[in-house]
Design a protein around this motif. Sequence first.
Motif, PDB file in Angstrom:
ATOM      1  N   UNK A  17       1.043  -1.071  -0.153  1.00  0.00           N
ATOM      2  CA  UNK A  17       0.030  -0.089   0.018  1.00  0.00           C
ATOM      3  C   UNK A  17       0.961   1.249  -0.142  1.00  0.00           C
ATOM      4  N   UNK A  18       0.896   1.760  -1.200  1.00  0.00           N
ATOM      5  CA  UNK A  18       1.760   3.072  -0.971  1.00  0.00           C
ATOM      6  C   UNK A  18       1.210   4.005  -2.350  1.00  0.00           C
ATOM      7  N   UNK A  19       2.024   4.999  -2.385  1.00  0.00           N
ATOM      8  CA  UNK A  19       1.602   6.142  -3.551  1.00  0.00           C
ATOM      9  C   UNK A  19       1.478   5.612  -4.707  1.00  0.00           C
ATOM     10  N   UNK A 301       4.096  -5.508 -10.458  1.00  0.00           N
ATOM     11  CA  UNK A 301       3.933  -5.046  -9.038  1.00  0.00           C
ATOM     12  C   UNK A 301       5.074  -5.219  -8.057  1.00  0.00           C
ATOM     13  N   UNK A 302       6.084  -6.280  -8.445  1.00  0.00           N
ATOM     14  CA  UNK A 302       7.455  -6.163  -7.697  1.00  0.00           C
ATOM     15  C   UNK A 302       8.291  -4.808  -8.048  1.00  0.00           C
ATOM     16  N   UNK A 303       7.923  -4.250  -9.369  1.00  0.00           N
ATOM     17  CA  UNK A 303       8.715  -3.090  -9.479  1.00  0.00           C
ATOM     18  C   UNK A 303       8.316  -1.687  -8.683  1.00  0.00           C
ATOM     19  N   UNK A 304       6.909  -1.747  -8.428  1.00  0.00           N
ATOM     20  CA  UNK A 304       6.117  -0.924  -7.544  1.00  0.00           C
ATOM     21  C   UNK A 304       6.635  -0.856  -6.181  1.00  0.00           C
ATOM     22  N   UNK A 305       6.978  -2.320  -5.584  1.00  0.00           N
ATOM     23  CA  UNK A 305       7.325  -2.511  -4.249  1.00  0.00           C
ATOM     24  C   UNK A 305       8.917  -1.873  -4.426  1.00  0.00           C
ATOM     25  N   UNK A 306       9.762  -2.086  -5.460  1.00  0.00           N
ATOM     26  CA  UNK A 306      11.125  -1.719  -5.427  1.00  0.00           C
ATOM     27  C   UNK A 306      11.165  -0.279  -5.569  1.00  0.00           C
ATOM     28  N   UNK A 307      10.344   0.524  -5.975  1.00  0.00           N
ATOM     29  CA  UNK A 307      10.263   1.709  -6.177  1.00  0.00           C
ATOM     30  C   UNK A 307       9.800   2.608  -4.890  1.00  0.00           C
ATOM     31  N   UNK A 308       8.799   2.050  -4.223  1.00  0.00           N
ATOM     32  CA  UNK A 308       8.105   2.627  -2.865  1.00  0.00           C
ATOM     33  C   UNK A 308       8.679   2.150  -1.656  1.00  0.00           C
ATOM     34  N   UNK A 309       9.032   0.873  -1.652  1.00  0.00           N
ATOM     35  CA  UNK A 309       9.441   0.195  -0.377  1.00  0.00           C
ATOM     36  C   UNK A 309      10.826  -0.064  -0.568  1.00  0.00           C
ATOM     37  N   UNK A 310      11.438  -0.373  -1.588  1.00  0.00           N
ATOM     38  CA  UNK A 310      12.799  -0.530  -1.637  1.00  0.00           C
ATOM     39  C   UNK A 310      13.409  -2.031  -1.677  1.00  0.00           C
ATOM     40  N   UNK A 311      12.144  -2.760  -1.852  1.00  0.00           N
ATOM     41  CA  UNK A 311      12.307  -4.101  -1.908  1.00  0.00           C
ATOM     42  C   UNK A 311      13.247  -4.827  -3.140  1.00  0.00           C
ATOM     43  N   UNK A 312      14.328  -5.318  -2.894  1.00  0.00           N
ATOM     44  CA  UNK A 312      15.229  -5.656  -3.785  1.00  0.00           C
ATOM     45  C   UNK A 312      14.632  -6.466  -5.238  1.00  0.00           C
ATOM     46  N   UNK A 313      14.755  -6.242  -6.167  1.00  0.00           N
ATOM     47  CA  UNK A 313      14.255  -7.027  -7.210  1.00  0.00           C
ATOM     48  C   UNK A 313      14.918  -8.564  -7.280  1.00  0.00           C
TER      49      UNK A 313
END
Length: 338
Positions: A17-19, A301-313
């Motif tokens: 959940x993010x921008x 969706x993984x890219x969204x997490x990468x951008x907004x939460x820093x989750x490594x791809x």
Amino acid sequence: GSGSVAGPVEAVVEAVVGPVVRVAVVGLGRVARHVHLPLLAKLDKHFEVTAVCDAQHGYAADVARRMRVPGSGVFTDVRSLFGCGEFDAVLLLTSGSHAALAAEALKRGYPVFCEKPLAHTLDEAALVQQAGDRLMLGYMKQYDPVVTEALGSVDLGAIRHVDVSVLHPPERFPQIDWTPAPASGSASPAEHVGPRVHWEYRAVLDSVCHDLALIRLLDSGVGVDVDAAYSWGARDGESGSLEFSGPLSHGGRYSVRWHYLPDYPEYEERVCVHTEGGTYDLAFGNPYFFGPDSGFERELLAFHSFVTAGTPPLSGVAEGTADIRTGMLVLDALGKSG
């Protein structure tokens, strides 16, 4: 060691959940129009396309109209696009090497989603690495639900052999007319001769890279070594058949057989993971015909997490560089085989 790898895969595909991430899409060819743009429209709670760029103005204008991008967000020149600043991240969907564009975007501070290949040479890849590491490679099979499910059960230490077979006819794209959702709320031989001389090198970087990504997941490593390679059947300027193999870090082995078949009816890909307790058979059809919850959707969706939460791809600059090295090792092994 042993253990499954489902956890890391599931972690990167969770939609946090993010921008809403504003994205600039560079390269509006067939893959962009048949795959990524429709999915970006579908995922409008996560993404908004605010800029598009293609050397052919007609492509850019048409996509902008469909995606409701204002005229100020339409570009035919990447340099002008990067000076715009009305986006948070960049999707590089152009063909060929993405090194120069990726490096430029990273230097300007933008996270980058990059289609394969990252680059054609190690020197190009090094330029990207020097520019930054906020880059995710579009290796969608890593995120395929079939792969995620199988990896949840595979004991890495018990893998005896990973057997990859790809039957690759000319690319056939679905004939679709997508409409965006309504707006909501507002010193190897390869280093010297170049990739265009050897179709085997191109096959590794443009197609087999997806299978190398799966082998990495199963092998818990970055590099894929090669100790034997053969090619045959190429004619009339077309690719032929390529076979190569090598060791896995935990004692097993892998083999890849890739066949370009001009008259074959449909794309087929199979990855068989043979373990001491059983076999996991992963089958893939034409990647451009896909349903809901596809690998393409999950990687965005993984890219969204990468951008907004820093989750490594699952794959970034290091993995793209490793694929270049594997391609070079394939050429070296081909030279030794005759």
